[in-house]
Scaffold this active site. Structure first.
Site, PDB file in Angstrom:
ATOM      1  N   ASP A  61       5.305   5.226   2.376  1.00 32.03           N
ATOM      2  CA  ASP A  61       5.415   6.464   3.231  1.00 32.03           C
ATOM      3  C   ASP A  61       6.282   6.039   4.394  1.00 32.03           C
ATOM      4  OD1 ASP A  61       4.000   7.829   1.305  1.00 32.03           O
ATOM      5  OD2 ASP A  61       2.056   7.650   2.663  1.00 32.03           O
ATOM      6  N   SER A 117       0.742  -1.434  -0.142  1.00 28.12           N
ATOM      7  CA  SER A 117      -0.256   0.047  -0.015  1.00 28.12           C
ATOM      8  C   SER A 117       0.880   1.234   0.090  1.00 28.12           C
ATOM      9  CB  SER A 117      -0.942   0.005   1.204  1.00 28.12           C
ATOM     10  OG  SER A 117      -0.027   0.341   2.302  1.00 28.12           O
ATOM     11  N   LYS A 118       0.429   2.531  -0.331  1.00 26.49           N
ATOM     12  CA  LYS A 118       0.805   3.487  -0.210  1.00 26.49           C
ATOM     13  C   LYS A 118       1.384   3.736   0.987  1.00 26.49           C
ATOM     14  CE  LYS A 118      -0.056   8.565  -0.911  1.00 26.49           C
ATOM     15  NZ  LYS A 118       1.221   9.007  -0.251  1.00 26.49           N
ATOM     16  N   ARG A 119       0.700   3.425   2.270  1.00 26.46           N
ATOM     17  CA  ARG A 119       1.278   3.613   3.607  1.00 26.46           C
ATOM     18  C   ARG A 119       2.691   2.945   3.783  1.00 26.46           C
ATOM     19  NH1 ARG A 119      -2.475   2.030   7.552  1.00 26.46           N
ATOM     20  NH2 ARG A 119      -4.000   2.511   5.978  1.00 26.46           N
TER      21      ARG A 119
END
Ligand code: GLU
Length: 515
Positions: A273, A268-270
């Site tokens: 990050d 996921s994008k998380r």
């Protein structure tokens, strides 16, 4: 290139069909890459279609972003939005009339029906019936063309009532999806609901109908896409059958999921990050929130490194080879060597690929990338000199952007000295031997120090000094720390005068360290 016709006489034609709902996720890039490799390997066509029938999810700028991303990556389409071709238009929002015609065909054949149930009525049903699903068991209790008279349906439509067209799925049939990666997948049609295919409100089809009609009309031979679309595949098979297009139904290949670098679950994008890597090819500026998401291009990854890394997330060439040019990947690609097991997104490996691709890129090419950075720092040197710098540092680079910090001492004398390096190398008489070395160098006529290397070594030996101690003491004076490339590469770059200036400026500091 292989014979580009399939055994049934069809040409290999594949497509990448993103919905412009935001930036392209890196998993989408992998899907496009596999389609591209497959098309090139089989002498086929690669089509770029925009699936923008869900107007609520449309994000301005997303289409342009996707096109720019593939331009950066060097993945070329043969036809499609912004590329032209004989099967256009390739943007689904421009194909409304085509879909209407095909919706009508399904209605006329009794494969679909019109439903007037309002959102409130559907909500009431859901509250009333646990796990409510609009299907063969429930449709008879709903407001649709199967329960209303023909006149009533016509009256409602004439009165401007909104409706949807639903696919009439026959219950209790085995639906077979032949997947080139997963083998035969069979599901029972009773678990499917009567999917909405068309909405009168925006006069647009849903994804499922538009996708099948376009794959058919665009003569797509293989649908290669992410695993998240596997649950839609049985419905798609039934739609092909409802149209009577079984004979030209494309082959399916659902690619494995991209998994988190650590732990379990989908990337996921998380994760990006948290661990500090992008999940998008290019930086994305969200037009609604202003939020900026990082991209591989802006983070200084080489597009070939990104593609090589992605190619191996779900496919292997059948041997241990890791570094592959685009030509080699095309040559080796096959769906048989794609795996159905999820592929861990090991971004550390991507950094390794980037390093390897830097090593494999000619110094002159890296120098061209470095020139604008030098200019930005007010440094105006010819390309050949930038190339010399690249040659000095290349073996240590993971990213071209690291070059400036590594090499700026070539342009700026150190203002301070790294404490650890000074403690280690500026003791026990360093000031003495560095100052003697300066005098020796000055007494010689040569302009470059590398020419003096043998003489300097003899001088050190004659004095009974340790070479490592002398040269490292000098290095810390020139660089500011005990790091950097070969010392004579440094002295030749900055010149004899600057070498002596830096060395002599450091001598009082060496004395301080000694005390
Ligand atoms: N529009 C879908 C997407 O956004 C296409 C899925 C497919 O390839 O069928 O990925």
């Amino acid at each position: 290139m292989e014979e580009n016709r399939l055994s049934n006489g069809r040409k290999v034609r594949v497509r990448f069909a993103p919905s412009p709902t935001g930036p392209l996720h890196i998993g989408g890039v992998r899907t496009a890459l596999y389609n591209y490799l497959f098309a090139r390997r089989n002498g086929g066509d690669f089509v770029f279609r925009i699936e923008d029938t869900d107007t609520n999810r449309f994000v301005p700028g997303a289409e342009e972003y996707i096109i720019e991303a593939f331009r950066w990556l060097g993945i070329r389409f043969d036809e499609g939005v912004s590329f032209g071709g004989n099967f256009g238009p390739y943007r689904q929002s421009e194909r409304r009339d085509i879909y209407k015609k095909y919706v009508q065909i399904l209605l006329d054949n009794g494969k679909a029906y019109i439903a007037f149930d309002t959102p409130e009525q559907l909500e009431a049903k859901r509250a009333q019936i646990p796990n409510f699903q609009y299907d063969a068991t429930t449709r008879t209790g709903m407001t649709n063309s199967l329960t209303l008279s023909k006149e009533e349906v016509e009256r409602r439509i004439a009165a401007g009532e909104q409706y949807v067209v639903r696919f009439k799925i026959e219950p209790d049939q085995n639906v077979e999806v032949h997947d080139l990666i997963r083998g035969l997948v069979v599901i029972n049609s009773s678990i499917l609901d009567d999917k909405v295919l068309y909405k009168s409100a925006d006069q647009l089809p849903t994804y499922h109908l538009a996708n099948i009609v376009d794959d058919h009309l665009m003569e797509i031979s293989h649908v290669i896409r992410g695993e998240e679309w596997l649950p839609s595949a049985p419905l798609h098979v039934l739609l092909y059958k409802a149209f009577g297009w079984e004979d030209t139904m494309p082959e399916f290949a659902h690619l494995p999921l991209l998994l988190k670098p650590e732990g379990s679950g989908k990337l996921s994008k998380r994760d990006g990050d948290k661990l500090g890597f992008p999940v998008f090819p290019l930086e994305w500026h969200d037009p609604a929130t202003g939020e900026i998401s990082s991209g591989y291009r802006e983070k200084d990854y080489l597009p070939q490194a990104v593609l090589n890394f992605l190619a191996l997330l779900g496919w292997n060439p059948g041997n241990d080879q890791e570094i592959m040019s685009m030509e080699q990947m095309i040559d080796l690609f096959s769906l048989e060597h794609c795996s159905k097991a999820g592929a861990r997104f090991n971004y550390q490996k991507l950094i390794w690929f980037n390093h390897e691709y830097i090593l494999g890129t000619p110094d002159s090419e890296i120098a061209k990338m470095y020139m604008p950075v030098l200019v930005q720092h007010g440094i105006d040197i010819p390309l050949e000199q930038a190339q010399t710098i690249v040659g000095m540092f290349k073996s240590r680079l993971n990213f071209v952007s690291e070059l400036w910090d590594m090499s700026k001492f070539l342009f700026e004398a150190p203002q301070e000295y790294d404490e650890k390096s000074a403690k280690k190398w500026w003791k026990e008489g360093a000031a003495g031997y560095v100052s003697e070395l300066c005098d020796f160098i000055e007494s010689k006529q040569t302009s470059t120090l590398s020419e003096l290397e043998p003489a300097i070594m003899d001088w050190i030996a004659g004095k009974g000094y340790a070479t490592g101690k002398v040269m490292n003491a000098l290095r810390v004076a020139l660089v500011g720390a005990a790091v950097g490339p070969n010392i004579f590469q440094i002295t030749d770059f900055i010149g004899k005068k600057e070498t002596l200036d830096r060395a002599r400026r450091a001598i009082p500091v060496m004395r301080n360290v000694q005390n």
